[in-house]
Motif scaffolding. Sequence first.
Motif, PDB file in Angstrom:
ATOM      1  N   ALA A  78     -15.801  -5.096  -1.245  1.00 23.55           N
ATOM      2  CA  ALA A  78     -17.204  -4.813  -1.475  1.00 23.55           C
ATOM      3  C   ALA A  78     -17.572  -4.838  -2.974  1.00 23.55           C
ATOM      4  N   LEU A  79     -16.475  -3.972  -3.859  1.00 23.41           N
ATOM      5  CA  LEU A  79     -16.657  -4.163  -5.212  1.00 23.41           C
ATOM      6  C   LEU A  79     -16.029  -5.309  -5.932  1.00 23.41           C
ATOM      7  N   ASN A  80     -15.897  -6.385  -5.008  1.00 23.94           N
ATOM      8  CA  ASN A  80     -15.187  -7.528  -5.685  1.00 23.94           C
ATOM      9  C   ASN A  80     -13.952  -7.381  -6.570  1.00 23.94           C
ATOM     10  N   MET A  81     -13.174  -6.497  -5.892  1.00 28.72           N
ATOM     11  CA  MET A  81     -11.900  -5.997  -6.600  1.00 28.72           C
ATOM     12  C   MET A  81     -10.444  -7.093  -6.252  1.00 28.72           C
ATOM     13  N   PRO A  82      -9.964  -7.394  -7.020  1.00 33.36           N
ATOM     14  CA  PRO A  82      -8.816  -8.371  -6.832  1.00 33.36           C
ATOM     15  C   PRO A  82      -7.916  -7.541  -5.905  1.00 33.36           C
ATOM     16  N   ARG A  83      -6.910  -8.295  -5.064  1.00 33.14           N
ATOM     17  CA  ARG A  83      -6.098  -7.436  -4.209  1.00 33.14           C
ATOM     18  C   ARG A  83      -5.186  -6.799  -5.111  1.00 33.14           C
ATOM     19  N   ASN A  84      -4.558  -7.222  -6.218  1.00 35.29           N
ATOM     20  CA  ASN A  84      -3.386  -6.415  -6.872  1.00 35.29           C
ATOM     21  C   ASN A  84      -3.965  -5.323  -7.517  1.00 35.29           C
ATOM     22  N   LEU A  85      -5.274  -5.173  -8.031  1.00 33.92           N
ATOM     23  CA  LEU A  85      -5.712  -4.326  -8.499  1.00 33.92           C
ATOM     24  C   LEU A  85      -6.277  -3.210  -7.505  1.00 33.92           C
ATOM     25  N   ALA A  86      -6.556  -3.468  -6.335  1.00 38.28           N
ATOM     26  CA  ALA A  86      -6.798  -2.556  -5.344  1.00 38.28           C
ATOM     27  C   ALA A  86      -5.750  -1.804  -4.720  1.00 38.28           C
ATOM     28  N   LEU A  87      -4.540  -2.667  -4.747  1.00 37.56           N
ATOM     29  CA  LEU A  87      -3.409  -2.104  -4.431  1.00 37.56           C
ATOM     30  C   LEU A  87      -2.730  -0.955  -5.528  1.00 37.56           C
ATOM     31  N   ARG A  88      -2.956  -1.290  -6.791  1.00 37.22           N
ATOM     32  CA  ARG A  88      -2.540  -0.438  -7.724  1.00 37.22           C
ATOM     33  C   ARG A  88      -3.230   0.784  -7.797  1.00 37.22           C
ATOM     34  N   ARG A  89      -4.959   0.695  -7.725  1.00 39.06           N
ATOM     35  CA  ARG A  89      -6.029   1.696  -8.152  1.00 39.06           C
ATOM     36  C   ARG A  89      -6.152   2.505  -6.874  1.00 39.06           C
ATOM     37  N   ILE A  90      -6.033   1.810  -5.433  1.00 36.51           N
ATOM     38  CA  ILE A  90      -6.475   2.514  -4.400  1.00 36.51           C
ATOM     39  C   ILE A  90      -5.726   2.784  -3.435  1.00 36.51           C
ATOM     40  N   ALA A  92      11.860   0.317   1.982  1.00 34.62           N
ATOM     41  CA  ALA A  92      10.841  -0.849   1.976  1.00 34.62           C
ATOM     42  C   ALA A  92      10.064  -0.587   3.208  1.00 34.62           C
ATOM     43  N   GLU A  93      10.740  -0.165   4.289  1.00 37.06           N
ATOM     44  CA  GLU A  93      10.018   0.112   5.815  1.00 37.06           C
ATOM     45  C   GLU A  93       8.992   1.423   5.547  1.00 37.06           C
ATOM     46  N   VAL A  94       9.666   2.119   4.626  1.00 41.27           N
ATOM     47  CA  VAL A  94       8.950   3.369   4.498  1.00 41.27           C
ATOM     48  C   VAL A  94       7.559   3.187   3.768  1.00 41.27           C
ATOM     49  N   VAL A  95       7.668   2.200   2.619  1.00 41.07           N
ATOM     50  CA  VAL A  95       6.537   1.846   2.215  1.00 41.07           C
ATOM     51  C   VAL A  95       5.607   1.000   2.742  1.00 41.07           C
ATOM     52  N   ARG A  96       5.978  -0.063   3.553  1.00 36.57           N
ATOM     53  CA  ARG A  96       5.110  -0.639   4.410  1.00 36.57           C
ATOM     54  C   ARG A  96       4.271   0.034   5.246  1.00 36.57           C
ATOM     55  N   GLY A  97       4.979   0.924   6.099  1.00 37.30           N
ATOM     56  CA  GLY A  97       4.281   2.087   7.091  1.00 37.30           C
ATOM     57  C   GLY A  97       3.336   2.712   6.298  1.00 37.30           C
ATOM     58  N   ALA A  98       3.599   3.300   5.101  1.00 35.74           N
ATOM     59  CA  ALA A  98       2.676   4.191   4.476  1.00 35.74           C
ATOM     60  C   ALA A  98       1.401   3.151   3.975  1.00 35.74           C
ATOM     61  N   VAL A  99       1.436   2.045   3.362  1.00 37.98           N
ATOM     62  CA  VAL A  99       0.620   1.077   3.114  1.00 37.98           C
ATOM     63  C   VAL A  99      -0.228   0.876   4.201  1.00 37.98           C
ATOM     64  N   ALA A 100       0.351   0.543   5.341  1.00 42.45           N
ATOM     65  CA  ALA A 100      -0.431  -0.026   6.510  1.00 42.45           C
ATOM     66  C   ALA A 100      -1.276   1.108   7.097  1.00 42.45           C
ATOM     67  N   ALA A 101      -1.103   2.372   7.061  1.00 44.18           N
ATOM     68  CA  ALA A 101      -1.615   3.741   7.048  1.00 44.18           C
ATOM     69  C   ALA A 101      -2.787   4.217   6.709  1.00 44.18           C
ATOM     70  N   VAL A 102      -2.979   3.514   5.382  1.00 46.85           N
ATOM     71  CA  VAL A 102      -4.003   3.677   4.595  1.00 46.85           C
ATOM     72  C   VAL A 102      -5.339   3.102   5.569  1.00 46.85           C
ATOM     73  N   PRO A 103      -6.239   3.832   5.824  1.00 44.80           N
ATOM     74  CA  PRO A 103      -7.552   3.331   6.549  1.00 44.80           C
ATOM     75  C   PRO A 103      -8.094   1.961   5.989  1.00 44.80           C
ATOM     76  N   ARG A 104      -8.498   1.294   6.939  1.00 47.21           N
ATOM     77  CA  ARG A 104      -8.603  -0.284   6.598  1.00 47.21           C
ATOM     78  C   ARG A 104     -10.150  -0.223   5.884  1.00 47.21           C
ATOM     79  N   GLY A 105     -10.858   0.663   6.002  1.00 47.57           N
ATOM     80  CA  GLY A 105     -12.258   1.147   5.127  1.00 47.57           C
ATOM     81  C   GLY A 105     -11.861   1.133   3.508  1.00 47.57           C
ATOM     82  N   GLN A 106     -10.676   1.400   3.167  1.00 46.10           N
ATOM     83  CA  GLN A 106     -10.502   1.430   1.817  1.00 46.10           C
ATOM     84  C   GLN A 106     -10.328   0.054   1.312  1.00 46.10           C
ATOM     85  N   TRP A 107      -9.801  -0.896   1.956  1.00 48.22           N
ATOM     86  CA  TRP A 107      -9.978  -2.232   1.736  1.00 48.22           C
ATOM     87  C   TRP A 107     -11.029  -2.880   1.599  1.00 48.22           C
TER      88      TRP A 107
END
Length: 240
Positions: free
Chosen positions: A142-154, A122-137
């Motif tokens: 900006a594309l009005n994408m829900p959080r769940n969809l952004a997590l799954r697709r981006i 779980a800490e491995v997953v958390r660290g990997a997700v946190a390492a994704v550049p904030r610009g992706q979020w």
Amino acid sequence: MQLRSLTICAIVFFTAGLAVASFAGFREFIPGLLQGALITIQITIGGCILAVIMALVAAIAKMYGPWPLRWLAIAYIEVFRGTSALVQLFWLFFVLPHFGILLEPLTVAIAALGLNVGAYGAEVVRGAVAAVPRGQWEASVALNMPRNLALRRIILPQAFIAMIPPWGNLFIELLKATALVSLITISDLTFKAQQMNQTTFRTVEIFTIVLIMYLAISILITVGMRALETVAARGMARGR
């Protein structure tokens, strides 16, 4: 090239183990050791699947879930990281029956090891997700994408590549921890080796063969994770 070398090493080590067993006059014990190795592999695969599921669920709940799920995820991670895997195994096997919950030894083994490694994962997953550049979020917002969809697709597809190397280490740790399940009457590779040692007293030969078998299985895990990392990197490159 590196994957090919690791595969060759795994085959060589496993073949060497069989050869040593044959030359030492232990040919009659090979079926028993292979049967134990099969149980070990089965527990490893089941534990790895459960660990990945629990790690993803716990990490996402800890980072983005509502506060009840967040605290539940934190409790799970801290309890299973902060206590011994052996004690967890014994607790599930010996304590749960006092509450009317009876589980098969194989189920207990997979559950205990999967939950234990999943807490670290779980800490491995958390660290990997946190390492994704904030610009992706920001792009997903900006594309009005829900959080769940952004997590799954981006987010998760990008974090997935960073997760693979540490997950390979965790899977190997899980494989080595399967030796503990012999203490709850499961006839895994270690249990079979102990039985043979008690009846033949050929300690050096038996445990040398078992050592080589564990090493061969761990190399196969490494080969699989390296191949998965290569495929994921190529997929990400095509996506870019």
